[in-house]
Design a protein around this motif. Structure first.
Motif, PDB file in Angstrom:
ATOM      1  N   LEU A 123       0.805  -1.222   0.000  1.00  0.00           N
ATOM      2  CA  LEU A 123       0.000   0.000   0.000  1.00  0.00           C
ATOM      3  C   LEU A 123       0.841   1.276   0.000  1.00  0.00           C
ATOM      4  N   SER A 124       2.168   1.143   0.048  1.00  0.00           N
ATOM      5  CA  SER A 124       3.008   2.338   0.151  1.00  0.00           C
ATOM      6  C   SER A 124       2.879   3.274  -1.052  1.00  0.00           C
ATOM      7  N   PRO A 125       2.768   2.776  -2.307  1.00  0.00           N
ATOM      8  CA  PRO A 125       2.564   3.732  -3.410  1.00  0.00           C
ATOM      9  C   PRO A 125       1.264   4.518  -3.262  1.00  0.00           C
ATOM     10  N   LEU A 162      -1.736   9.481  -1.839  1.00  0.00           N
ATOM     11  CA  LEU A 162      -2.795  10.081  -1.031  1.00  0.00           C
ATOM     12  C   LEU A 162      -2.241  11.196  -0.148  1.00  0.00           C
ATOM     13  N   SER A 163      -1.099  10.951   0.457  1.00  0.00           N
ATOM     14  CA  SER A 163      -0.496  11.966   1.322  1.00  0.00           C
ATOM     15  C   SER A 163      -0.180  13.226   0.539  1.00  0.00           C
ATOM     16  N   PHE A 164       0.326  13.065  -0.673  1.00  0.00           N
ATOM     17  CA  PHE A 164       0.633  14.238  -1.487  1.00  0.00           C
ATOM     18  C   PHE A 164      -0.638  14.989  -1.855  1.00  0.00           C
ATOM     19  N   LEU A 185      -3.229   6.459 -10.242  1.00  0.00           N
ATOM     20  CA  LEU A 185      -3.549   5.461  -9.229  1.00  0.00           C
ATOM     21  C   LEU A 185      -4.792   5.834  -8.431  1.00  0.00           C
ATOM     22  N   LEU A 186      -5.136   7.135  -8.392  1.00  0.00           N
ATOM     23  CA  LEU A 186      -6.236   7.613  -7.567  1.00  0.00           C
ATOM     24  C   LEU A 186      -7.527   7.853  -8.340  1.00  0.00           C
ATOM     25  N   VAL A 187      -7.454   7.813  -9.660  1.00  0.00           N
ATOM     26  CA  VAL A 187      -8.589   8.251 -10.474  1.00  0.00           C
ATOM     27  C   VAL A 187      -9.832   7.403 -10.241  1.00  0.00           C
ATOM     28  N   ALA A 188      -9.703   6.071 -10.291  1.00  0.00           N
ATOM     29  CA  ALA A 188     -10.876   5.203 -10.154  1.00  0.00           C
ATOM     30  C   ALA A 188     -11.537   5.384  -8.790  1.00  0.00           C
ATOM     31  N   GLY A 189     -10.726   5.465  -7.740  1.00  0.00           N
ATOM     32  CA  GLY A 189     -11.281   5.652  -6.403  1.00  0.00           C
ATOM     33  C   GLY A 189     -11.957   6.993  -6.261  1.00  0.00           C
ATOM     34  N   TYR A 190     -11.345   8.051  -6.828  1.00  0.00           N
ATOM     35  CA  TYR A 190     -11.958   9.374  -6.732  1.00  0.00           C
ATOM     36  C   TYR A 190     -13.302   9.400  -7.443  1.00  0.00           C
ATOM     37  N   ARG A 191     -13.400   8.736  -8.581  1.00  0.00           N
ATOM     38  CA  ARG A 191     -14.671   8.730  -9.302  1.00  0.00           C
ATOM     39  C   ARG A 191     -15.766   8.090  -8.457  1.00  0.00           C
ATOM     40  N   ARG A 192     -15.425   7.051  -7.715  1.00  0.00           N
ATOM     41  CA  ARG A 192     -16.413   6.416  -6.836  1.00  0.00           C
ATOM     42  C   ARG A 192     -16.828   7.373  -5.718  1.00  0.00           C
ATOM     43  N   LEU A 193     -15.863   8.106  -5.162  1.00  0.00           N
ATOM     44  CA  LEU A 193     -16.175   9.021  -4.066  1.00  0.00           C
ATOM     45  C   LEU A 193     -16.947  10.235  -4.570  1.00  0.00           C
ATOM     46  N   PHE A 194     -16.643  10.694  -5.765  1.00  0.00           N
ATOM     47  CA  PHE A 194     -17.413  11.789  -6.346  1.00  0.00           C
ATOM     48  C   PHE A 194     -18.861  11.349  -6.556  1.00  0.00           C
ATOM     49  N   ALA A 195     -19.040  10.137  -7.086  1.00  0.00           N
ATOM     50  CA  ALA A 195     -20.398   9.620  -7.293  1.00  0.00           C
ATOM     51  C   ALA A 195     -21.137   9.520  -5.966  1.00  0.00           C
ATOM     52  N   ALA A 196     -20.444   9.100  -4.912  1.00  0.00           N
ATOM     53  CA  ALA A 196     -21.080   9.002  -3.604  1.00  0.00           C
ATOM     54  C   ALA A 196     -21.460  10.379  -3.079  1.00  0.00           C
ATOM     55  N   GLY A 199      -8.447   3.949   4.192  1.00  0.00           N
ATOM     56  CA  GLY A 199      -8.159   3.829   5.614  1.00  0.00           C
ATOM     57  C   GLY A 199      -7.023   2.864   5.892  1.00  0.00           C
ATOM     58  N   LEU A 200      -6.969   1.769   5.145  1.00  0.00           N
ATOM     59  CA  LEU A 200      -5.863   0.823   5.303  1.00  0.00           C
ATOM     60  C   LEU A 200      -4.531   1.479   4.947  1.00  0.00           C
ATOM     61  N   ALA A 201      -4.542   2.322   3.920  1.00  0.00           N
ATOM     62  CA  ALA A 201      -3.312   2.966   3.475  1.00  0.00           C
ATOM     63  C   ALA A 201      -2.847   4.051   4.437  1.00  0.00           C
ATOM     64  N   LEU A 202      -3.798   4.838   4.953  1.00  0.00           N
ATOM     65  CA  LEU A 202      -3.436   5.994   5.777  1.00  0.00           C
ATOM     66  C   LEU A 202      -3.476   5.733   7.269  1.00  0.00           C
TER      67      LEU A 202
END
Length: 302
Positions: A4-6, A11-13, A229-240, A279-282
């Motif tokens: 999960l480090s990448p 995410l941190s950036f 790496l973040l695009v797919a997850g962001y799209r899900r969160l935007f939809a939510a 949450g697992l990553a951060l």
């Protein structure tokens, strides 16, 4: 090797502007001589903890943009298209400093934002086509931004976790009214019912409206230029975030809720999975909360 480090670095950036280490402003929340405005058992810590503020932040930006005065300030005075993550990072810093810092840090954070607002002035066209002056520190605009934040963070939490137990939504609105007062809001709501009433009062055909600028900003928020790496997850969160909003807000945004339900999982479940991975990553306790807990332990509060 930490798989999960990448993701953690990216995410941190995104959230802090640096991929390694903890930002100095978060570490500084350990300093201070009082417990701050909100205790660890407050509903504010509960709502602002965890990962749901990511959805809340998106929803807040969409809601704020419904007011053409607020929207004009963003379009005219920010470089959101060139530096989209900077605006997110500044918002996160303000929210977490007020939530977890001591009272002096919270006041300084709000004073800093108000100073940055001083040159944000101009003109906009309201819902009736009348041109009006605006200032980011206008009481009407400050109040709308506070209402949008309060509604969005509470709404995102309940969207993901389910309704708060009886009375706690009122308590959150009452607690977070402190942030509104620190920002210069004269009469922030102190109950969930008052929050809904004040939000509805803005929808008078004049103060909230749809526009080409709104379409532009919504389109940009929908497709933020993020690390791949973040695009797919962001799209899900935007939809939510969109799915969590009231029907009337979506109508003003010109969005269709049904278009969000074309993935393998409904928006809520997809967001729950995505936030679980984040949450697992951060980690379950963020650096701001951890720093606040160290301060409270030093002061003998914990």
């Amino acid at each position: 090797m930490d798989v999960l480090s990448p993701l953690r670095r990216r995410l941190s950036f995104t959230f802090s502007g640096q991929s390694e280490g903890i930002p100095a402003w978060e570490l500084a929340l350990e300093d201070g001589e009082d417990a701050g405005y909100f205790a660890p058992d407050s509903v504010t810590w509960r709502v602002h903890g965890g990962m749901t503020p990511i959805i809340g932040g998106i929803r807040a930006l969409l809601t704020q943009a419904l007011h053409p005065g607020v929207l004009a300030g963003v379009v005219d005075h920010s470089y959101y298209q060139d530096e989209p993550l900077a605006r997110i990072a500044h918002t996160i810093r303000w929210v977490f400093t007020v939530t977890y810092g001591d009272t002096a840090a919270a006041r300084r954070a709000c004073e800093h934002v108000r100073r940055r607002h001083e040159p944000v002035v101009g003109r906009y066209v309201d819902g009736r086509g009348t041109e009006r002056d605006y200032s980011a520190n206008d009481p009407e605009l400050l109040a709308w931004v506070h209402l949008a934040f309060t509604d969005a963070f509470l709404g995102a939490y309940e969207y993901v976790h389910g309704p708060l137990p009886a009375g706690l939504a009122d308590q959150y609105v009452r607690e977070w009214a402190v942030a509104g007062e620190l920002m210069g809001v004269a009469e922030p709501p102190r109950s969930a019912a008052a929050l809904r009433e004040q939000l509805a009062a803005y929808d008078d055909g004049v103060r909230l409206t749809h526009s080409a600028h709104l379409d532009e900003v919504v389109g940009f928020l929908r497709n933020l230029p993020l690390d791949p790496l973040l695009v797919a997850g962001y799209r899900r969160l935007f939809a939510a975030a969109v799915d969590s909003m009231p029907d009337r807000s979506l109508e003003l945004l010109g969005m269709d809720r049904s278009s969000l339900r074309r993935s393998l999982l409904p928006p809520r479940q997809a967001a729950q999975v995505t936030l679980g991975v984040v949450g697992l990553a951060l980690g379950t306790t963020g650096p701001s909360e951890a720093a606040a807990r160290r301060r409270l332990a030093r002061l003998g509060v914990l």
